[in-house]
Enzyme design. Sequence first.
Site, mmCIF file in Angstrom:
data_model
loop_
_atom_site.group_PDB
_atom_site.id
_atom_site.type_symbol
_atom_site.label_atom_id
_atom_site.label_comp_id
_atom_site.label_asym_id
_atom_site.label_seq_id
_atom_site.Cartn_x
_atom_site.Cartn_y
_atom_site.Cartn_z
ATOM 1 N N ARG A 1 11.971 -5.211 5.539
ATOM 2 C CA ARG A 1 11.578 -3.817 5.271
ATOM 3 C C ARG A 1 12.340 -2.849 6.179
ATOM 4 O O ARG A 1 12.527 -3.085 7.359
ATOM 5 C CB ARG A 1 10.085 -3.638 5.521
ATOM 6 N N ARG B 1 -1.101 -9.545 12.786
ATOM 7 C CA ARG B 1 -1.663 -8.487 11.917
ATOM 8 C C ARG B 1 -2.455 -9.104 10.760
ATOM 9 O O ARG B 1 -3.497 -8.590 10.371
ATOM 10 C CB ARG B 1 -0.521 -7.612 11.370
ATOM 11 N N ARG C 1 -10.414 0.363 8.012
ATOM 12 C CA ARG C 1 -9.956 -1.005 8.224
ATOM 13 C C ARG C 1 -11.003 -1.854 8.918
ATOM 14 O O ARG C 1 -10.760 -3.012 9.217
ATOM 15 C CB ARG C 1 -8.744 -0.945 9.118
ATOM 16 N N LYS D 1 0.831 -1.216 0.000
ATOM 17 C CA LYS D 1 0.000 0.000 0.000
ATOM 18 C C LYS D 1 0.866 1.267 0.000
ATOM 19 O O LYS D 1 0.622 2.185 -0.760
ATOM 20 C CB LYS D 1 -0.928 0.019 1.234
ATOM 21 N N ARG E 1 10.405 -1.432 11.750
ATOM 22 C CA ARG E 1 9.222 -1.216 12.570
ATOM 23 C C ARG E 1 9.124 -2.267 13.669
ATOM 24 O O ARG E 1 9.435 -3.430 13.454
ATOM 25 C CB ARG E 1 7.962 -1.266 11.687
HETATM 26 P P1 G5P Z 1 -0.081 0.219 8.816
HETATM 27 O O1 G5P Z 1 1.079 1.104 8.949
HETATM 28 O O2 G5P Z 1 -1.225 0.648 7.986
HETATM 29 P P2 G5P Z 1 -0.130 -2.359 7.491
HETATM 30 O O3 G5P Z 1 0.130 -3.527 8.336
HETATM 31 O O4 G5P Z 1 -1.490 -2.222 6.937
HETATM 32 O O5 G5P Z 1 0.463 -1.184 8.373
HETATM 33 P P3 G5P Z 1 2.153 -2.039 6.025
HETATM 34 O O6 G5P Z 1 2.894 -3.006 6.891
HETATM 35 O O7 G5P Z 1 2.471 -0.575 6.160
HETATM 36 O O8 G5P Z 1 0.639 -2.268 6.185
HETATM 37 P P4 G5P Z 1 2.083 -1.835 3.158
HETATM 38 O O9 G5P Z 1 2.052 -0.345 3.281
HETATM 39 O O10 G5P Z 1 0.894 -2.496 2.552
HETATM 40 O O11 G5P Z 1 2.413 -2.529 4.537
HETATM 41 O O12 G5P Z 1 3.336 -2.307 2.328
HETATM 42 P P5 G5P Z 1 4.711 -1.525 1.925
HETATM 43 O O13 G5P Z 1 5.334 -0.924 3.110
HETATM 44 O O14 G5P Z 1 4.483 -0.691 0.699
HETATM 45 O O15 G5P Z 1 5.549 -2.821 1.453
HETATM 46 C C1 G5P Z 1 5.995 -3.758 2.399
HETATM 47 C C2 G5P Z 1 7.465 -4.117 2.107
HETATM 48 O O16 G5P Z 1 7.519 -4.860 0.884
HETATM 49 C C3 G5P Z 1 8.389 -2.906 1.893
HETATM 50 O O17 G5P Z 1 9.665 -3.220 2.399
HETATM 51 C C4 G5P Z 1 8.444 -2.762 0.353
HETATM 52 O O18 G5P Z 1 9.648 -2.146 -0.071
HETATM 53 C C5 G5P Z 1 8.368 -4.227 -0.059
HETATM 54 N N1 G5P Z 1 7.773 -4.475 -1.383
HETATM 55 C C6 G5P Z 1 6.768 -3.819 -2.003
HETATM 56 N N2 G5P Z 1 6.504 -4.383 -3.192
HETATM 57 C C7 G5P Z 1 7.354 -5.430 -3.336
HETATM 58 C C8 G5P Z 1 7.574 -6.404 -4.355
HETATM 59 O O19 G5P Z 1 6.943 -6.433 -5.410
HETATM 60 N N3 G5P Z 1 8.540 -7.345 -4.108
HETATM 61 C C9 G5P Z 1 9.301 -7.349 -2.948
HETATM 62 N N4 G5P Z 1 10.221 -8.294 -2.794
HETATM 63 N N5 G5P Z 1 9.124 -6.431 -1.976
HETATM 64 C C10 G5P Z 1 8.170 -5.496 -2.166
HETATM 65 O O20 G5P Z 1 -0.682 -0.115 10.275
HETATM 66 C C11 G5P Z 1 0.151 -0.468 11.331
HETATM 67 C C12 G5P Z 1 -0.655 -0.630 12.601
HETATM 68 O O21 G5P Z 1 -1.279 0.615 12.925
HETATM 69 C C13 G5P Z 1 -2.593 0.415 13.445
HETATM 70 C C14 G5P Z 1 -2.739 -1.088 13.624
HETATM 71 O O22 G5P Z 1 -2.261 -1.430 14.894
HETATM 72 C C15 G5P Z 1 -1.805 -1.629 12.518
HETATM 73 O O23 G5P Z 1 -1.372 -2.946 12.783
HETATM 74 N N6 G5P Z 1 -3.576 0.956 12.496
HETATM 75 C C16 G5P Z 1 -4.903 0.922 12.647
HETATM 76 N N7 G5P Z 1 -5.709 0.407 13.635
HETATM 77 C C17 G5P Z 1 -7.044 0.537 13.478
HETATM 78 N N8 G5P Z 1 -7.612 1.107 12.397
HETATM 79 C C18 G5P Z 1 -6.856 1.639 11.392
HETATM 80 N N9 G5P Z 1 -7.459 2.213 10.323
HETATM 81 C C19 G5P Z 1 -5.446 1.557 11.492
HETATM 82 N N10 G5P Z 1 -4.432 1.946 10.701
HETATM 83 C C20 G5P Z 1 -3.305 1.580 11.305
HETATM 84 MG MG MG Z 2 2.196 1.023 4.930
#
Ligand code: G5P
Ligand code: MG
Length: 216
Positions: A127, A171, A93, A19, A160
């Site tokens: 990451r 998660r 979410r 995302k 993180r």
């Molecule tokens: P977050 O911060 O919203 P998540 O768990 O939804 O966290 P996250 O972990 O931030 O999502 P993302 O943004 O979907 O993941 O993914 P990203 O960071 O772009 O990519 C992940 C990794 O993969 C990176 O290192 C990237 O470089 C790599 N990557 C990307 N594409 C590729 C690919 O094609 N190949 C490879 N090899 N690598 C790749 O939420 C965190 C916490 O905050 C709270 C909750 O506690 C949650 O757990 N929270 C909420 N609680 C309630 N309601 C809400 N609305 C909330 N929002 C946050």
């Molecule tokens: Mg994210």
Amino acid sequence: MVLQRVFRAVVMGPPGSGKGTISSRITKSFGLTHLSSGDLLRGNIKAKTDLGLLMKSCIDNGQLVPDDVISRLILSDLRRLENKSWLLDGFPRTVSQAEALDGVYNVDTVLNLDVPFQTIKERLTSRWTHLPSGRVYNIDFNPPKVAGMDDVTGEPLAQRDDDTPETVTRRLKAYQTQTEPVLEYYRSKGILEVFSGTETNKIWPHIHVFLSKKTT
Ligand code: G5P
Ligand code: MG
């Protein structure tokens, strides 16, 4: 590309589905303002605000923070973006959050990144994040130019606290039980668009084509 009207979008997908990575490409190409609920919460933790201190253990344990807390936080930030186009990442979410958003704004489209859980687990442990901006890197996929440093500011990167294998599993469970119903909610409204794959570079061109059509 310059947007011809106010455009409001949501990007959804399991933790680690890309995302943040896709959002930065969308903001670069289409000029939407990116608002990430996770970045906002981590900013509060870093600044040691009351809210951040209260929410830290929830986030570190891989649980969602309470609906009313996050809805209030996001909706008050969106108020500052009146008449601007935006892209929400990580919010809503839960169905209750989606209803809170719906009560105030019309969302034009919801992009769902459908990436298999197995792919995700491998990604998150490698990451690295620039916490102040939310810019993400990956040791294999998009490494920083200088190891351990942010490309733009040169500041140090961090891992993180919720990227440990046990917390990632929690998660993903929270995503299945609490967030998947939101996909149904938007599908029934006819605004959900699903992009499936295991690589961001292959998903991105489809999103680019879709948004190019949608925003003109
Ligand atoms: P977050 O911060 O919203 P998540 O768990 O939804 O966290 P996250 O972990 O931030 O999502 P993302 O943004 O979907 O993941 O993914 P990203 O960071 O772009 O990519 C992940 C990794 O993969 C990176 O290192 C990237 O470089 C790599 N990557 C990307 N594409 C590729 C690919 O094609 N190949 C490879 N090899 N690598 C790749 O939420 C965190 C916490 O905050 C709270 C909750 O506690 C949650 O757990 N929270 C909420 N609680 C309630 N309601 C809400 N609305 C909330 N929002 C946050
Ligand atoms: Mg994210």
